[in-house]
Scaffold this motif. Structure first.
Motif, PDB file in Angstrom:
ATOM      1  N   TYR A   1      26.519  -2.467   5.988  1.00 31.25           N
ATOM      2  CA  TYR A   1      27.924  -2.494   6.411  1.00 31.25           C
ATOM      3  C   TYR A   1      28.346  -3.937   6.176  1.00 31.25           C
ATOM      4  O   TYR A   1      28.189  -4.792   7.019  1.00 31.25           O
TER       5      TYR A   1
ATOM      6  N   ASN B   1      33.461   4.829  13.788  1.00 35.18           N
ATOM      7  CA  ASN B   1      34.824   5.363  13.677  1.00 35.18           C
ATOM      8  C   ASN B   1      35.349   5.931  14.993  1.00 35.18           C
ATOM      9  O   ASN B   1      36.269   6.754  15.005  1.00 35.18           O
TER      10      ASN B   1
ATOM     11  N   VAL C   1      31.822   5.726   5.623  1.00 36.13           N
ATOM     12  CA  VAL C   1      33.099   5.664   6.349  1.00 36.13           C
ATOM     13  C   VAL C   1      33.650   4.241   6.297  1.00 36.13           C
ATOM     14  O   VAL C   1      32.895   3.270   6.306  1.00 36.13           O
TER      15      VAL C   1
ATOM     16  N   TYR D   1      32.950  -0.809   4.304  1.00 40.78           N
ATOM     17  CA  TYR D   1      32.373   0.522   4.522  1.00 40.78           C
ATOM     18  C   TYR D   1      30.913   0.480   4.962  1.00 40.78           C
ATOM     19  O   TYR D   1      30.166  -0.441   4.601  1.00 40.78           O
TER      20      TYR D   1
ATOM     21  N   SER E   1      29.541   5.221  -0.269  1.00 42.59           N
ATOM     22  CA  SER E   1      30.352   4.752   0.861  1.00 42.59           C
ATOM     23  C   SER E   1      30.519   5.897   1.848  1.00 42.59           C
ATOM     24  O   SER E   1      30.942   6.989   1.459  1.00 42.59           O
TER      25      SER E   1
ATOM     26  N   PHE F   1      40.488   2.922  10.252  1.00 39.93           N
ATOM     27  CA  PHE F   1      40.435   4.361  10.525  1.00 39.93           C
ATOM     28  C   PHE F   1      41.383   4.717  11.644  1.00 39.93           C
ATOM     29  O   PHE F   1      41.927   3.821  12.306  1.00 39.93           O
TER      30      PHE F   1
ATOM     31  N   LYS G   1      24.718   9.559  10.304  1.00 43.55           N
ATOM     32  CA  LYS G   1      25.926  10.253  10.779  1.00 43.55           C
ATOM     33  C   LYS G   1      26.358   9.759  12.155  1.00 43.55           C
ATOM     34  O   LYS G   1      27.553   9.594  12.416  1.00 43.55           O
TER      35      LYS G   1
ATOM     36  N   ALA H   1      27.898   6.351  11.764  1.00 46.22           N
ATOM     37  CA  ALA H   1      29.235   6.511  11.194  1.00 46.22           C
ATOM     38  C   ALA H   1      30.235   6.972  12.259  1.00 46.22           C
ATOM     39  O   ALA H   1      31.357   6.459  12.343  1.00 46.22           O
ATOM     40  N   GLN H   2      29.835   7.935  13.063  1.00 45.91           N
ATOM     41  CA  GLN H   2      30.715   8.431  14.130  1.00 45.91           C
ATOM     42  C   GLN H   2      31.032   7.337  15.145  1.00 45.91           C
ATOM     43  O   GLN H   2      32.174   7.206  15.596  1.00 45.91           O
TER      44      GLN H   2
ATOM     45  N   ASN I   1      42.730   2.001   1.842  1.00 43.64           N
ATOM     46  CA  ASN I   1      41.417   1.476   2.234  1.00 43.64           C
ATOM     47  C   ASN I   1      40.592   0.969   1.066  1.00 43.64           C
ATOM     48  O   ASN I   1      39.351   0.990   1.105  1.00 43.64           O
TER      49      ASN I   1
END
Length: 270
Positions: free
Chosen positions: A77, A250, A99, A229, A97, A270, A243, A246-247, A224
């Motif tokens: 990141y 965001n 998120v 990312y 990429s 986001f 995942k 990422a969650q 964006n």
């Protein structure tokens, strides 16, 4: 049992429970700030979900993505999509990429000149030497009418657009001397040059003086393109830990953290 022993016993149980629950580990490469600071903020949230987030700090964004590609770390990141596209082309890799998280400004900075109207003839402008940041710096100089670029490369609206190089300059009315250095060296060069164009993370890391900012390109294009990312390998996009990271990145909590901590110096993507 006295209070201290009771606290120690309780803490021990908590640590054991946490370590038992933290059934998956993930290592993400980042700069010290803002990337590392933002990742640090989501560690407690991830720990509750059984994810042990380890943050590896890099001064060099190139090496971080090399380490992702060679499976030394799980994700990075640290950069935006134009850089990843270029990295994949040069290294025959296929990093993905995941998120967008935040957008950093691109800054024209000077210790010597107080306004764009005072740019002297023959001034030295130092920019990063990687293809992506060179192109972005030239686009900024073109936008400020300090140089003129060929019409086919005087914009960057999509990842398929070509970024300009110094050979694409058609007019340089101030006879600017444009020099290119490694991005990591830009902060050291500020004192000996007229201008530096640098990324927001360098500005934050070096705690540079806001009053010396001549122009700030926010990068808020609605697409964006210049967002930073979370990046990983294609086979790991659906990995549980990736995942969940990422969650968390965001989440509303992260958006609030970015706004509160950086106070507009960077923006959520986001």
């Amino acid at each position: 049992m006295n209070l201290f022993k009771k606290f120690a016993f309780t803490l021990g149980l908590t640590v054991v429970a946490s370590s038992t629950f933290a059934n998956q580990s993930i290592t993400v490469g980042a700069t010290e700030t803002p990337h590392g600071v933002i990742l640090e903020s989501i560690k407690p949230q991830l720990a509750k979900q059984g994810i042990d987030l380890k943050i590896k700090i890099y001064p060099d964004f190139e090496q971080a993505n090399v380490d992702v590609a060679t499976k030394k770390i799980d994700a990075s990141y640290i950069v935006y999509r134009p850089y990843i596209a270029r990295f994949n082309t040069l290294n025959k890799t296929n990093l993905v990429s995941v998120v967008p998280v935040h957008i950093e400004p691109f800054i024209l900075y000077s210790n010597k000149v107080k306004s764009l109207k005072e740019v002297p003839y023959g001034a030295m402008v130092v920019i990063a030497n990687d293809v992506v940041d060179t192109g972005r710096a030239l686009l900024l100089l073109n936008k400020l009418n300090l140089i003129t670029l060929k019409s086919e490369v005087n914009h960057y609206d999509a990842l398929t657009d070509k970024l300009p190089t110094v050979q694409d300059i058609t007019s340089n009315p101030k006879n600017l001397e444009i020099r290119q250095y490694n991005a990591e060296k830009l902060a050291d060069i500020i004192k000996i040059t007229d201008f530096v164009i640098l990324n927001g993370n360098i500005f934050l890391q070096e705690k540079l003086n806001k009053s010396n900012v001549l122009y700030m390109e926010r990068g808020l294009d609605g697409k964006n393109i210049w967002a930073e990312y979370l990046v990983t390998r294609p086979n790991d996009v659906n990995d549980v830990a990736v995942k969940k990271v990422a969650q968390a990145l965001n989440s509303q909590a992260t958006k609030d953290f970015i706004n509160k901590t950086f106070k507009g110096e960077i923006s959520p993507a986001f």
